[in-house]
Design a protein around this motif. Structure first.
Motif, PDB file in Angstrom:
ATOM      1  N   LYS C 637     -70.861 -39.083 -60.865  1.00 50.60           N
ATOM      2  CA  LYS C 637     -69.722 -40.007 -60.462  1.00 50.60           C
ATOM      3  C   LYS C 637     -68.662 -40.605 -61.997  1.00 50.60           C
ATOM      4  O   LYS C 637     -67.843 -41.052 -61.965  1.00 50.60           O
ATOM      5  N   LYS C 638     -68.947 -39.918 -62.890  1.00 47.90           N
ATOM      6  CA  LYS C 638     -68.263 -39.966 -64.023  1.00 47.90           C
ATOM      7  C   LYS C 638     -67.282 -38.698 -64.283  1.00 47.90           C
ATOM      8  O   LYS C 638     -66.478 -38.826 -65.152  1.00 47.90           O
ATOM      9  N   VAL C 639     -67.325 -37.844 -63.057  1.00 51.37           N
ATOM     10  CA  VAL C 639     -66.256 -36.684 -63.252  1.00 51.37           C
ATOM     11  C   VAL C 639     -65.152 -37.259 -61.979  1.00 51.37           C
ATOM     12  O   VAL C 639     -65.650 -37.385 -61.180  1.00 51.37           O
ATOM     13  N   LEU C 640     -63.841 -37.275 -62.371  1.00 51.11           N
ATOM     14  CA  LEU C 640     -63.048 -37.751 -61.244  1.00 51.11           C
ATOM     15  C   LEU C 640     -61.533 -36.708 -61.522  1.00 51.11           C
ATOM     16  O   LEU C 640     -61.486 -36.293 -62.598  1.00 51.11           O
ATOM     17  N   THR C 641     -60.931 -36.903 -60.529  1.00 48.94           N
ATOM     18  CA  THR C 641     -59.622 -36.040 -60.558  1.00 48.94           C
ATOM     19  C   THR C 641     -58.545 -36.970 -61.317  1.00 48.94           C
ATOM     20  O   THR C 641     -58.783 -38.149 -61.459  1.00 48.94           O
ATOM     21  N   GLN C 642     -57.525 -36.540 -61.765  1.00 44.71           N
ATOM     22  CA  GLN C 642     -56.413 -37.405 -62.325  1.00 44.71           C
ATOM     23  C   GLN C 642     -56.032 -38.672 -61.291  1.00 44.71           C
ATOM     24  O   GLN C 642     -55.623 -39.558 -61.702  1.00 44.71           O
ATOM     25  N   MET C 643     -55.964 -38.165 -60.061  1.00 44.70           N
ATOM     26  CA  MET C 643     -55.387 -39.096 -58.952  1.00 44.70           C
ATOM     27  C   MET C 643     -56.178 -40.165 -59.088  1.00 44.70           C
ATOM     28  O   MET C 643     -55.986 -41.369 -58.892  1.00 44.70           O
ATOM     29  N   GLU C 644     -57.704 -39.873 -58.963  1.00 42.25           N
ATOM     30  CA  GLU C 644     -58.839 -40.872 -58.892  1.00 42.25           C
ATOM     31  C   GLU C 644     -58.594 -41.638 -60.067  1.00 42.25           C
ATOM     32  O   GLU C 644     -58.929 -43.126 -60.128  1.00 42.25           O
ATOM     33  N   ARG C 744     -79.319 -38.154 -68.883  1.00 41.60           N
ATOM     34  CA  ARG C 744     -78.577 -38.740 -67.930  1.00 41.60           C
ATOM     35  C   ARG C 744     -77.198 -39.035 -68.791  1.00 41.60           C
ATOM     36  O   ARG C 744     -76.318 -39.824 -68.403  1.00 41.60           O
ATOM     37  N   LYS C 745     -77.195 -37.978 -69.612  1.00 46.84           N
ATOM     38  CA  LYS C 745     -75.692 -38.006 -70.363  1.00 46.84           C
ATOM     39  C   LYS C 745     -74.810 -36.839 -69.689  1.00 46.84           C
ATOM     40  O   LYS C 745     -75.348 -35.800 -69.128  1.00 46.84           O
ATOM     41  N   LEU C 746     -73.566 -37.031 -69.534  1.00 38.87           N
ATOM     42  CA  LEU C 746     -72.577 -36.136 -69.067  1.00 38.87           C
ATOM     43  C   LEU C 746     -72.190 -35.492 -70.501  1.00 38.87           C
ATOM     44  O   LEU C 746     -71.476 -35.973 -71.369  1.00 38.87           O
ATOM     45  N   HIS C 747     -71.949 -34.002 -70.432  1.00 41.61           N
ATOM     46  CA  HIS C 747     -71.566 -33.395 -71.701  1.00 41.61           C
ATOM     47  C   HIS C 747     -70.420 -32.578 -71.199  1.00 41.61           C
ATOM     48  O   HIS C 747     -70.207 -31.961 -70.392  1.00 41.61           O
ATOM     49  N   VAL C 748     -69.639 -32.411 -72.261  1.00 43.24           N
ATOM     50  CA  VAL C 748     -68.605 -31.202 -72.105  1.00 43.24           C
ATOM     51  C   VAL C 748     -68.839 -30.495 -73.151  1.00 43.24           C
ATOM     52  O   VAL C 748     -68.773 -31.006 -74.624  1.00 43.24           O
ATOM     53  N   LYS C 749     -68.825 -29.094 -73.252  1.00 45.52           N
ATOM     54  CA  LYS C 749     -68.994 -28.136 -74.260  1.00 45.52           C
ATOM     55  C   LYS C 749     -67.662 -27.219 -74.130  1.00 45.52           C
ATOM     56  O   LYS C 749     -67.185 -26.915 -73.329  1.00 45.52           O
ATOM     57  N   PHE C 750     -66.871 -27.241 -75.383  1.00 48.15           N
ATOM     58  CA  PHE C 750     -65.864 -26.562 -75.595  1.00 48.15           C
ATOM     59  C   PHE C 750     -65.469 -25.721 -76.816  1.00 48.15           C
ATOM     60  O   PHE C 750     -66.384 -26.279 -77.674  1.00 48.15           O
ATOM     61  N   PHE C 751     -64.945 -24.766 -76.928  1.00 48.52           N
ATOM     62  CA  PHE C 751     -64.561 -24.206 -78.253  1.00 48.52           C
ATOM     63  C   PHE C 751     -63.198 -24.823 -78.936  1.00 48.52           C
ATOM     64  O   PHE C 751     -62.272 -24.730 -78.036  1.00 48.52           O
ATOM     65  N   ASP C 752     -63.282 -25.352 -79.931  1.00 44.85           N
ATOM     66  CA  ASP C 752     -62.115 -25.916 -80.641  1.00 44.85           C
ATOM     67  C   ASP C 752     -61.299 -24.837 -81.238  1.00 44.85           C
ATOM     68  O   ASP C 752     -61.720 -24.447 -82.485  1.00 44.85           O
ATOM     69  N   GLU C 753     -60.120 -24.577 -81.120  1.00 43.23           N
ATOM     70  CA  GLU C 753     -59.523 -23.640 -81.583  1.00 43.23           C
ATOM     71  C   GLU C 753     -58.866 -23.926 -82.938  1.00 43.23           C
ATOM     72  O   GLU C 753     -58.696 -23.109 -83.868  1.00 43.23           O
ATOM     73  N   LEU C 754     -58.669 -25.213 -83.163  1.00 38.79           N
ATOM     74  CA  LEU C 754     -58.158 -25.803 -84.491  1.00 38.79           C
ATOM     75  C   LEU C 754     -59.320 -25.612 -85.441  1.00 38.79           C
ATOM     76  O   LEU C 754     -59.115 -25.239 -86.662  1.00 38.79           O
ATOM     77  N   MET C 755     -60.577 -26.284 -85.346  1.00 40.62           N
ATOM     78  CA  MET C 755     -61.576 -26.126 -86.208  1.00 40.62           C
ATOM     79  C   MET C 755     -62.159 -24.863 -86.213  1.00 40.62           C
ATOM     80  O   MET C 755     -63.264 -24.606 -86.850  1.00 40.62           O
ATOM     81  N   GLN C 756     -62.032 -24.097 -85.016  1.00 40.48           N
ATOM     82  CA  GLN C 756     -62.664 -22.722 -84.912  1.00 40.48           C
ATOM     83  C   GLN C 756     -64.305 -22.865 -84.803  1.00 40.48           C
ATOM     84  O   GLN C 756     -65.134 -22.243 -85.565  1.00 40.48           O
ATOM     85  N   GLU C 757     -64.919 -24.174 -83.901  1.00 40.85           N
ATOM     86  CA  GLU C 757     -66.097 -24.293 -83.942  1.00 40.85           C
ATOM     87  C   GLU C 757     -66.426 -24.719 -82.376  1.00 40.85           C
ATOM     88  O   GLU C 757     -65.611 -25.461 -81.900  1.00 40.85           O
ATOM     89  N   GLU C 758     -67.553 -24.555 -82.133  1.00 43.91           N
ATOM     90  CA  GLU C 758     -68.074 -25.062 -80.788  1.00 43.91           C
ATOM     91  C   GLU C 758     -68.450 -26.605 -80.773  1.00 43.91           C
ATOM     92  O   GLU C 758     -69.077 -26.927 -81.702  1.00 43.91           O
ATOM     93  N   MET C 759     -67.730 -27.032 -79.812  1.00 44.12           N
ATOM     94  CA  MET C 759     -68.169 -28.757 -79.711  1.00 44.12           C
ATOM     95  C   MET C 759     -68.950 -28.899 -78.584  1.00 44.12           C
ATOM     96  O   MET C 759     -68.720 -28.318 -77.636  1.00 44.12           O
ATOM     97  N   ASP C 760     -69.936 -30.189 -78.679  1.00 48.66           N
ATOM     98  CA  ASP C 760     -70.452 -30.541 -77.590  1.00 48.66           C
ATOM     99  C   ASP C 760     -70.296 -32.197 -77.865  1.00 48.66           C
ATOM    100  O   ASP C 760     -70.892 -32.617 -78.439  1.00 48.66           O
TER     101      ASP C 760
END
Lengths: 62, 67, 937
Positions: C637-644, C744-760
């Motif tokens: 329930k921590k994931v919503l759409t922009q409308m929500e 119980r944590k919500l994670h987002v993993k992505f590659f930061d193009e600016l820092m050139q490193e994997e972020m979590d």
């Protein structure tokens, strides 16, 4: 086009004869109004007439 | 007869595209060989296969449909 | 039409304005000019041609291009030798139709008008801005407009791309985006919204000309947010055009090449050479914007475009004055065309009481009986020297002498001139002609003129055949006069053969039921109903839900901070109060039949069924948020759409603005579940990000995006968000951010193009920008036989020029059913759809071009092959006695002839293009061969 005063009921002036002005004038005519299309240049068409093709289909623009 | 093959070509041109394009070619003064004789139709959907057969019967060396 | 004219003053009030116009002289009499071009050939002075962006030379007396309207030449007073030095006048005796008149003076004209539409277009980016990219310092740095003229096949270079410096073909071309856009340095903080598209187009065209050429587009964000636009970008990438995300700092001429200095996202500095640099120049407010504002009293915005409001995009602060096109804000062709129609619709509403009063009606004599005898008159045109300098006109004319049915022939210098048209009319009457063949130019341009002449001479307008011996003969065979003459003779003989079979065809009109059905009562549907009501037309507004308002009811405010709820309430009240609008809720369209002007719809609502007769239908069925898989939406329930998220932010909860949030753009779009860009999500994300920063300035807001598409003035909000500390990080499609749960944590993993490193990271919330899918278009598409795009939106009749009409006559589309778009564009499009839909309602009858198909029911065997083949649904099966027979619905027929060529019993005939006529033409073509052989022998 006569000189001096023109008077017609139900007439509209469109200022600018590019694609928007021409389309507005055509639609107004179809909707039953008399249109004066006022364009600065010697020809209507505006910038669209300079285009070769249009995005995204690359159709001819003329 | 001269040795050069000088074909007679019959063309069916769609009013909305190919005929318009042929006009545009004229406006741009593009030059092309004068072998084509055209028939304007409102759409190449109008071209009955019978027309093409008839064209060949009447002596066309080639038939062009543009639409 | 008043060309060469300036607006000087505007006074009065709506319905009663007086405008003062000054018309500058063009020194050529439009009634006499035949656009033959002789004057330009003789004019001794050169002039750099502004139409061709200075890439070519023309003469002071000229016409911009062959298809120009009005087709009258023009003398440029600033360069003409006579007008500047009182000499020359060579052109005056050269002109065979005595059209040149140096005594013309500027005229002042006063117009009484009811309303004004301002569509002055846009201005050019200043030379100073271009100079930042060394424009003017090196000839191989060109603007995109110059490049456009260069790649134009009919342009000065015949489509060949060449370096100006030494004439070589460039091996590598660089496009620099955002020149004069998104640039506070030249006070153009906005995005011009069109440059990405035209750059891709020009790059594709250049690549077509030379597949070997290496093209790189340097961009900040690729903003191809329009309908089907992303596909073109993918096509460009597939063709090898390179896209590099970098802001170019400098262009340095280096030997005979151009070095680009730029740095990429990962911090690399580059110094790369190209042969040619194209500057993708933006759109600026028109140069005389302030003048227009002063004369008309309208307000401008901070960028000197007309000031506008999200909910009234086209109205100005002056009643009776509306704006359309690029002056309203930078925009592309379909948007401009849409706004133009919308403006026409608004004005039509304002002046409803004056409608039809200014229109001139022409009366025609009654058509006379045909008689048995075929009496053909052949008129061969010289078109000045256009035809006669190549084709032996007299020989062509003489060739018809003995042809069967030809009773009269003549030639004329200009068949289309006013006096020649009068002569044509006299000859028809004098020689009792009942069929006319005119060998001149193209029927596409001139047939309507001659048809009018026939009508005024008492002949049916279908009794003319034109032979195109100019555009398709003399102009294209200039070096072969004998062959061209021969071809002209053949074409004329074929036309005469066809003409023998010409029959008068009845003018058909079908009455129109003056009522519209509008499907969908969101902001689009309601706007259509109100715009139609203003013009005096009734409509039935169908809503599948229980309440009106659609998606607008789910929004809280728009990007320019207008409250939506209050607006919506006003709008709904206005709709409900309006006596011309009949609202049916819980409604479903279950059956639909008929044709433009005479539709019949069956609507189910609850247990009731209504049958509605109407003349037009507007589809405004809307759409809804897509719910993509893979991002834990609906799972956590921590994931919503922009409308929500918007709804949450508008609520009262204390912690409604989170301390940290990650927004993921294009979740489910642009190559994910949905193939397309939904146009509104970037703005939506920026809007919500700003709202969070407003409520909780310390909040960490990260937006993961592919391209930020905050086009137009939304760019200002994007800039504001960055200034307020919102972090924007781009990601690549092959490296989509990953949302997962751990503990119980919500994670987002992505590659930061600016820092050139994997972020979590572990944000409080994740907001997904999810894209829009259309509602119920598939069922409607089947019911109405209206085509859809691959993405299930309705496909318009013409993407550029008919953006709100569907291929099926009398059916219009607007809003999300047409494609994803924001509120202001939806409103303008709805107004445009209302204007277009009003056209048949105003006319009261649909006139049908007489060249439609007709079914000979004696021959018809009722196989219904034609019904299945007709692309326009224009043939129906009816019961005649006990048998089924086909019948044309004339109002829907587009005269393509597919039915006729497929009918197994030859029962279907096309008006003006019958089997017999075409066969006669072919036989006459056959005559060529015999004659040719005879000649050679």
């Amino acid at each position: 086009m006569g000189k001096g005063m023109e008077h017609r009921a139900g007439s509209v002036m469109v200022v600018g004869g590019g694609i928007a002005g021409v389309q507005a004038a055509l639609d107004l005519t179809e909707l039953g109004y008399y249109v004066y299309l006022v364009e600065k240049a010697p020809v209507v068409g505006g910038v669209m007439a300079q285009l070769d093709k249009t995005f995204p289909t690359n159709d001819c623009s003329l | 007869m001269s040795d050069d093959f000088n074909p007679k070509i019959l063309g069916f041109l769609c009013n909305w595209c190919c005929y318009a394009a042929a006009d545009a070619a004229g406006v741009s003064r593009f030059q092309y060989p004068p072998n084509l004789r055209t028939i304007r139709v409102m759409c190449t959907g109008r071209v009955d296969p019978a027309f093409i057969v008839r064209g060949f019967i009447e002596g066309a060396d080639g038939i062009f449909t543009g639409g | 039409m008043l060309t060469n004219a300036d607006l000087l003053a505007l006074d009065g009030k709506p319905g009663d304005f007086t405008a003062k116009i000054r018309q500058r002289p063009r020194y050529i009499d439009a009634d006499n000019c035949t656009a033959c071009g002789l004057c330009t050939q003789y004019c001794p002075k050169h002039l750099v041609d502004p139409y061709n962006e200075g890439l070519a030379l023309t003469r002071p007396i000229h016409i911009d291009y062959a298809q120009a309207v009005p087709a009258t030449y023009y003398i440029d007073p600033s360069s003409c030798l006579h007008l500047t030095h009182d000499t020359c006048q060579i052109c005056v005796p050269v002109c065979q139709s005595h059209a040149i008149n140096f005594s013309q003076q500027p005229e002042e004209i006063s117009l009484k008008i009811g309303a004004v539409i301002l569509s002055p277009g846009f201005g050019r980016i200043s030379k100073e801005t271009l100079a930042k990219f060394s424009y003017g310092k090196h000839p191989d740095i060109v603007t995109a407009v110059e490049f456009e003229r260069m790649t134009t096949a009919s342009g000065p270079f015949l489509g060949e791309v060449k370096c100006f410096s030494d004439g070589r073909h460039p091996k590598s071309i660089a496009f620099i985006q955002c020149v004069g856009s998104r640039d506070l340095g030249c006070n153009n903080g906005y995005c011009s919204s069109v440059c990405c598209m035209y750059a891709i187009k020009e790059a594709l065209v250049a690549k077509e000309h030379d597949p070997e050429v290496d093209i790189t587009v340097y961009y900040m964000d690729i903003r191809t947010q329009g309908k089907e636009f992303d596909k073109a970008q993918l096509r460009a990438e597939a063709m090898g055009i390179k896209f590099v995300r970098a802001k170019v700092a400098d262009v340095t001429p280096w030997e005979n090449r151009l070095q680009l200095t730029y740095s990429t996202l990962d911090g690399r500095h580059e110094f790369v050479p190209h042969d040619m640099v194209v500057l993708s120049v933006g759109l600026e407010a028109p140069k005389d914007a302030h003048g227009i504002a002063k004369i008309t009293g309208i307000e401008l915005n901070q960028y000197d475009f007309a000031k506008s409001d999200t909910f009234d995009p086209l109205t100005t602060n002056v009643d009776g004055v509306v704006v359309a096109g690029a002056f309203q804000g930078p925009k592309d062709i379909p948007e401009s065309v849409t706004q133009a129609s919308a403006a026409a619709g608004l004005v039509a509403g304002m002046l409803e009481k004056q409608r039809g009063q200014g229109i001139v009606h022409t009366e025609y004599p009654e058509e006379k009986a045909m008689g048995e005898e075929v009496r053909i008159g052949v008129f061969v045109c010289h078109c000045g020297i256009n035809i006669a300098s190549v084709v032996d006109v007299h020989k062509v004319e003489d060739s018809v002498e003995d042809m069967e049915g030809v009773v009269y022939h003549t030639d004329s210098l200009y068949s289309c001139s006013a006096d020649a048209v009068e002569t044509l009319k006299e000859r028809i009457i004098e020689h009792n002609l009942n069929r006319v063949v005119i060998a001149a130019c193209s029927p596409r341009t001139h047939e309507p003129l001659f048809q009018e002449t026939l009508k005024s001479a008492g002949l049916n307008r279908c009794l003319i055949e034109m032979v195109n011996i100019r555009d398709q003969c003399s102009w294209v065979h200039a070096g072969e006069p004998d062959a061209a003459t021969n071809k002209s003779e053949d074409l004329v003989r074929m036309a005469v053969a066809k003409a023998r079979g010409m029959q008068p065809l009845p003018e058909q009109t079908v009455p129109v039921t003056p009522k519209a059905v509008i499907v969908g009562a969101g902001i689009a549907g309601m706007t259509v109903a109100l715009t139609l009501a203003d013009q005096g037309f009734d409509s039935v507004l169908l809503e599948k839900g229980k309440t009106l308002g659609g998606n607008l009811g789910l929004l809280n405010h728009t990007l320019d901070a207008s409250e939506t709820a209050a607006k919506l309430k006003q709008l709904v009240a206005k709709v409900k109060k309006n006596k011309k609008i009949d609202v049916i809720t819980s409604a479903e369209l279950v059956d639909f039949s008929g044709f433009v002007g005479n539709f019949s719809s069956v609507v189910a609502s609850g247990k009731k069924e209504h049958t509605i007769d109407h003349g037009v239908v507007v589809l405004a069925t809307g759409g809804h948020e897509h719910r993509p898989g893979g991002y834990l939406l609906d799972e956590n329930k921590k994931v919503l759409t922009q409308m929500e998220l918007e709804k949450r932010l508008a609520g009262r909860a204390k912690n409604r603005a989170p301390d940290s949030i990650v927004m993921i753009q294009c979740a489910g779009s642009r190559g994910d579940d949905l193939k397309y860009c939904s146009k509104v999500c970037c703005n939506h994300a920026v809007k919500n990000a700003l709202q969070i920063k407003e409520l909780n300035p310390d909040s960490q807001v990260i937006v993961l995006y592919r391209d930020m598409r905050t086009y137009g003035y939304a760019e200002d909000a994007y800039r504001e968000a960055r200034l307020k500390g919102v972090i924007f990080i781009p990601y690549e499609i092959e490296n989509r951010p990953e949302v997962y749960e751990k503990g119980r944590k919500l994670h987002v993993k992505f590659f930061d193009e600016l820092m050139q490193e994997e972020m979590d990271i572990t944000p409080d919330l994740v907001a997904l920008s999810v894209g829009i899918v259309p509602d119920g278009t598939e069922d409607l598409s089947k019911l109405l036989k209206a085509p859809l795009t691959d993405d299930k939106f309705f496909l318009e009749a013409h993407v550029k020029l008919r953006p709100v009409e569907l291929p099926v006559s009398g059916v219009y589309v607007c809003g999300l059913a047409h494609g994803p778009k924001p509120v202001d564009e939806t409103i303008a499009q709805a107004q445009a759809a209302a204007a277009k839909a009003a056209i048949p309602l105003v006319k009261g009858a649909v006139s049908v071009d007489p060249i439609v198909s007709t079914v000979d029911q004696d021959k018809c065997i009722g196989c219904s092959l034609c019904v299945s083949l007709c692309p326009f649904g224009a043939i129906e099966m009816i019961k005649v006695g006990k048998r089924r027979k086909a019948q044309t619905i004339s109002a829907s027929c587009k005269a393509c002839g597919i039915c006729s060529s497929h009918c197994p019993t030859f029962a279907i005939s096309m008006g003006g293009f019958t089997n017999e006529q075409i066969t006669d033409q072919i036989i006459a073509f056959g005559g060529v061969k015999e004659k040719e052989t005879a000649d050679v022998a």
